[in-house]
Design an enzyme around this catalytic site. Structure first.
Site, mmCIF file in Angstrom:
data_model
loop_
_atom_site.group_PDB
_atom_site.id
_atom_site.type_symbol
_atom_site.label_atom_id
_atom_site.label_comp_id
_atom_site.label_asym_id
_atom_site.label_seq_id
_atom_site.Cartn_x
_atom_site.Cartn_y
_atom_site.Cartn_z
ATOM 1 N N ALA A 126 0.818 -1.217 0.000
ATOM 2 C CA ALA A 126 0.000 0.000 0.000
ATOM 3 C C ALA A 126 0.849 1.264 0.000
ATOM 4 O O ALA A 126 0.352 2.342 0.289
ATOM 5 C CB ALA A 126 -0.910 -0.013 1.224
ATOM 6 N N ASN A 198 1.879 -2.953 8.169
ATOM 7 C CA ASN A 198 2.542 -3.179 6.881
ATOM 8 C C ASN A 198 3.269 -1.947 6.354
ATOM 9 O O ASN A 198 4.353 -2.075 5.786
ATOM 10 C CB ASN A 198 1.537 -3.710 5.861
ATOM 11 N N HIS A 228 -0.981 8.841 4.929
ATOM 12 C CA HIS A 228 0.388 8.553 5.357
ATOM 13 C C HIS A 228 1.292 9.613 4.743
ATOM 14 O O HIS A 228 1.330 9.767 3.523
ATOM 15 C CB HIS A 228 0.870 7.184 4.843
HETATM 16 N N1 LIG Z 1 1.805 -4.844 2.268
HETATM 17 C C1 LIG Z 1 0.735 -4.095 2.496
HETATM 18 O O1 LIG Z 1 0.760 -2.855 2.365
HETATM 19 C C2 LIG Z 1 -0.557 -4.769 2.902
HETATM 20 C C3 LIG Z 1 -1.753 -4.033 2.872
HETATM 21 C C4 LIG Z 1 -2.931 -4.683 3.234
HETATM 22 C C5 LIG Z 1 -2.910 -6.001 3.654
HETATM 23 N N2 LIG Z 1 -1.721 -6.673 3.705
HETATM 24 C C6 LIG Z 1 -1.656 -8.072 4.170
HETATM 25 O O2 LIG Z 1 -2.412 -8.886 3.308
HETATM 26 C C7 LIG Z 1 -3.125 -9.847 4.069
HETATM 27 C C8 LIG Z 1 -4.385 -10.231 3.327
HETATM 28 O O3 LIG Z 1 -5.258 -9.096 3.235
HETATM 29 P P1 LIG Z 1 -6.780 -9.279 2.788
HETATM 30 O O4 LIG Z 1 -7.421 -7.942 2.914
HETATM 31 O O5 LIG Z 1 -6.876 -10.019 1.499
HETATM 32 O O6 LIG Z 1 -7.304 -10.220 3.986
HETATM 33 P P2 LIG Z 1 -8.616 -11.112 4.022
HETATM 34 O O7 LIG Z 1 -8.885 -11.332 5.476
HETATM 35 O O8 LIG Z 1 -9.682 -10.540 3.167
HETATM 36 O O9 LIG Z 1 -8.153 -12.503 3.362
HETATM 37 C C9 LIG Z 1 -7.201 -13.352 3.936
HETATM 38 C C10 LIG Z 1 -7.468 -14.757 3.405
HETATM 39 O O10 LIG Z 1 -6.384 -15.608 3.812
HETATM 40 C C11 LIG Z 1 -6.914 -16.848 4.261
HETATM 41 N N3 LIG Z 1 -5.960 -17.440 5.194
HETATM 42 C C12 LIG Z 1 -5.647 -17.004 6.430
HETATM 43 N N4 LIG Z 1 -4.694 -17.801 6.975
HETATM 44 C C13 LIG Z 1 -4.414 -18.750 6.060
HETATM 45 C C14 LIG Z 1 -3.509 -19.843 6.037
HETATM 46 N N5 LIG Z 1 -2.725 -20.138 7.086
HETATM 47 N N6 LIG Z 1 -3.451 -20.606 4.912
HETATM 48 C C15 LIG Z 1 -4.263 -20.342 3.861
HETATM 49 N N7 LIG Z 1 -5.148 -19.316 3.827
HETATM 50 C C16 LIG Z 1 -5.217 -18.536 4.920
HETATM 51 C C17 LIG Z 1 -8.251 -16.494 4.903
HETATM 52 O O11 LIG Z 1 -9.119 -17.609 4.936
HETATM 53 C C18 LIG Z 1 -8.753 -15.377 3.974
HETATM 54 O O12 LIG Z 1 -9.538 -15.889 2.917
HETATM 55 C C19 LIG Z 1 -3.379 -9.155 5.415
HETATM 56 O O13 LIG Z 1 -3.442 -10.102 6.453
HETATM 57 C C20 LIG Z 1 -2.217 -8.221 5.573
HETATM 58 O O14 LIG Z 1 -1.205 -8.806 6.383
HETATM 59 C C21 LIG Z 1 -0.567 -6.090 3.324
#
Ligand SMILES: NC(=O)c1ccc[n+]([C@@H]2O[C@H](COP(=O)([O-])OP(=O)(O)OC[C@H]3O[C@@H](n4cnc5c(N)ncnc54)[C@H](O)[C@@H]3O)[C@@H](O)[C@H]2O)c1
Length: 278
Positions: A126, A198, A228
């Site tokens: 992001a 993140n 941010h």
């Molecule tokens: N880098 C960045 O700037 C940034 C920004 C936003 C989110 N993220 C990361 O991305 C991740 C996902 O975001 P999202 O909005 O899609 O979340 P979300 O909750 O919509 O989806 C996460 C999915 O992962 C699945 N999951 C969880 N643990 C699992 C495992 N051990 N094995 C397999 N599947 C599993 C869940 O069932 C769910 O469907 C967040 O947890 C966050 O850490 C990073």
């Protein structure tokens, strides 16, 4: 013919096969775009999600996913990243990690120095400007990064807060003055305010030193959206950029930009990659 082999024959024999861990807000957007052919030369090879995935793409475990994919995208959270990364790296896979905040954890950080044969690529997620921070760091000048994140007060309420702190944030009204709720390092910020994990982690990883990053969190009753402000100070100049991301329609805690950052990275790595900014 499977859905994957059909897509692959359409995308070309050299198509890059993408495996996905996490079929949530980010994962679904990535899947939709891959199926729609938005990343030339990339096809969806399989999806692993503990809550289930569409039958034609569902893969039961990470070993099977590494066998069917050229690159694994993790979009499932810090815990999932910690669970799957060793297997991907030991089997020689490439892991595009979205949950970069995981690397602030002492138990996960050593994975960045894993001997392989696989490798980890960190998604820009992001945020922007990580290329500039890395260039400044490479120049050897002392780099300092200041992150000032402004949010609406209720978005900063945390379970560990006192009743007084919680009420103060929940009852703030437009016109009230902004207040600083945290000032300190990215590791402590991530611990106390995990939703900021993140962005703070990406900055700390880019500068390769959490001590060089200072985080300030501001509760502003007049804020329309999360903002941010990043200031990078080094011998190369003073560089400042501001991000106001719109939320993902499927998960308000995730920015809509993140899935597109993943897809942009896949486009850069794929067989049809064009000259790109790096
Ligand atoms: N880098 C960045 O700037 C940034 C920004 C936003 C989110 N993220 C990361 O991305 C991740 C996902 O975001 P999202 O909005 O899609 O979340 P979300 O909750 O919509 O989806 C996460 C999915 O992962 C699945 N999951 C969880 N643990 C699992 C495992 N051990 N094995 C397999 N599947 C599993 C869940 O069932 C769910 O469907 C967040 O947890 C966050 O850490 C990073």
């Amino acid at each position: 013919m499977t859905a994957e082999s059909l897509a692959r024959s359409e995308a070309g024999v050299d198509a890059m096969r993408v495996g996905l861990v996490g079929y949530g807000a980010i994962g679904r957007q990535v899947v939709e775009a891959l199926i729609a052919g938005r990343v030339p030369g990339a096809v969806l090879a399989g999806i692993m999600d503990k809550a289930g995935a569409p039958e034609e793409f569902a893969v039961a475990d990470v070993d099977a996913l590494v066998d069917t994919a050229d690159i694994i995208v993790e979009a499932a959270g810090s815990q999932a990243l910690q669970e799957i990364a060793p297997a991907v790296l030991e089997r020689g896979g490439t892991l595009l990690a979205v949950s970069t905040g995981a690397f602030l954890r002492p138990a996960v950080r050593p994975l960045l120095d894993h001997p392989g044969p696989g490798r980890i690529i960190l998604s820009t997620g992001a945020i922007a400007g990580l290329d500039l921070i890395r260039a400044a760091r490479l120049s050897g000048s002392g780099v300092r990064v200041d992150l000032r994140t402004t949010k609406r007060p209720p978005a900063l309420v945390q379970p560990w807060m006192s009743d007084e702190q919680r009420d103060g944030l929940q009852q703030a009204r437009p016109g009230d003055a902004p207040s600083v709720v945290f000032s300190g390092g990215p590791e402590q910020a991530a611990e106390l305010f995990p939703a900021n994990l993140n962005v703070a982690a990406a900055l700390a990883l880019a500068v390769d030193s959490p001590e060089a990053v200072h985080v300030e969190l501001v509760a502003d009753p007049n804020a329309e959206r999360t903002r941010h402000e990043v200031t990078v100070t080094s011998d190369l100049g003073v560089h400042r950029f501001v991000l106001e991301n719109y939320p993902s329609p499927a998960n308000p805690a995730t920015s809509a930009l993140v899935a597109w950052a993943v897809l942009r990275c896949l486009a850069d790595l794929g067989p049809r990659a064009r000259p790109a900014f790096r």
